[in-house]
Design an enzyme around this catalytic site. Structure first.
Site, short mmCIF file in Angstrom:
data_model
loop_
_atom_site.label_atom_id
_atom_site.label_comp_id
_atom_site.label_asym_id
_atom_site.label_seq_id
_atom_site.Cartn_x
_atom_site.Cartn_y
_atom_site.Cartn_z
N HIS A 150 46.92 43.23 37.59
CA HIS A 150 45.52 43.77 37.84
C HIS A 150 45.15 45.18 37.01
O HIS A 150 46.03 45.70 36.61
CB HIS A 150 45.06 43.90 39.17
CG HIS A 150 46.08 45.08 39.95
ND1 HIS A 150 47.21 44.85 40.50
CD2 HIS A 150 45.43 46.32 40.07
CE1 HIS A 150 47.66 46.01 40.90
NE2 HIS A 150 46.59 46.94 40.53
N HIS B 286 39.11 54.11 40.34
CA HIS B 286 40.01 54.08 41.41
C HIS B 286 40.50 55.45 41.95
O HIS B 286 40.83 55.68 42.97
CB HIS B 286 41.32 53.15 40.96
CG HIS B 286 42.16 53.00 41.73
ND1 HIS B 286 42.04 52.63 43.26
CD2 HIS B 286 43.47 52.64 41.47
CE1 HIS B 286 43.27 52.26 43.78
NE2 HIS B 286 44.24 52.13 42.88
#
Length: 275
Positions: free
Chosen positions: A98, A104
């Site tokens: 991923h 993030h």
């Protein structure tokens, strides 16, 4: 019109029709010949000649950083009952092979959907630390490893993705992929050293870093120092990469099939390399 003129006019028309008919036959023959020839190669002779899949197959019990299940699949329609199959997924963004988008680990960084497509295709650099990772599961890719790579291969290519090859991909279906320590909570696997992230940030064209483990940081990291250094700078990461051992140290091109989800902090991706 004189008799001679009529004859000449008829002859001229016949010749024109013959020429047209002959041209049609020639064109049809050329088309038939072209269809019989083998297709042109997709790449030129000096271009990549094969693709290597760098993505682990994702299943519901794929190992995760926090240990819990992060992919749930529920069948909504079946071929036997409905004449077609359709599943509904519930998945954490950071599962399997991923992307870590800048968002993030930042308040307002780029989401996964906002990553420029030109950043998703890049020269791939593979830095092999398998020897020291075999001796020490907490091994880190250090600036010295980058220097050793450059001594052997030349300067990092412009616009590269720099990948850590620790050999950890071989453990993906076992408990060793997470490698929980005797304390029952500390993970033990390789990752980038924060000083390496800082070094690569000084190279403005490096697009991303990648690992064959669960995290850009090594397992026992207490503070996600690499994540907190790399992602807020606007670069992205790739975790859980497969088959790096099948690639050369340099010369491959990575293609990252990042999901285009608005506001996503990352997401499972299909990643491959052209060699």
């Amino acid at each position: 019109m004189c008799h001679h003129c009529v004859i000449e006019s008829v002859k001229s028309g016949m010749l024109s029709r013959r020429s047209l008919f002959k041209g049609a036959i020639t064109a049809a023959g050329a088309a038939a010949l072209a269809s019989a020839l083998p297709p042109r190669p997709l790449f030129a002779a000096d271009a990549p000649h094969k693709a290597e899949d760098l993505t682990h197959e994702l299943w519901e019990q794929f190992p995760t950083y926090f240990g819990g299940q992060q992919l749930f699949i529920e069948q909504k329609f079946s071929h036997a009952k409905d004449t077609f199959n359709l599943n509904e997924w519930r998945v954490s963004e950071h599962t399997g092979t991923h992307i870590d988008a800048p968002l993030h680990f930042s308040a307002d960084g780029k989401s996964v959907a906002e990553l420029p497509v030109e950043d998703l295709i890049a020269p791939l650099v593979v830095v092999d630390i398998r020897t020291k990772a075999a001796d020490n599961p907490d091994a880190q890719l250090t600036p010295d490893d980058i220097k050793a790579w450059e001594t052997a291969n030349g300067e990092l290519p412009e616009g590269a993705v720099v990948a850590l090859l620790s050999g950890w991909g071989a453990h993906v279906a076992t408990e060793k992929f997470r490698n929980v320590g005797a304390d029952g909570k500390t993970l033990h696997f390789p990752g980038f050293h924060v000083e390496t992230a800082q070094l690569l940030l000084e190279k403005p064209t490096v697009k991303a870093i990648a690992v064959d483990t669960l995290s850009l940081d090594h397992g026992p990291s207490p503070d996600f120092a690499v994540h907190n250094t790399w992602l807020p700078a606007g670069r992205y990461g790739i975790e859980g990469v497969a088959n790096l051992d099948k690639l050369p140290a340099k010369g491959a091109t990575i293609v990252v099939g990042a999901p285009k989800v608005r506001g996503g902090t990352g997401g499972p991706a299909r990643v491959f390399a052209l060699v």
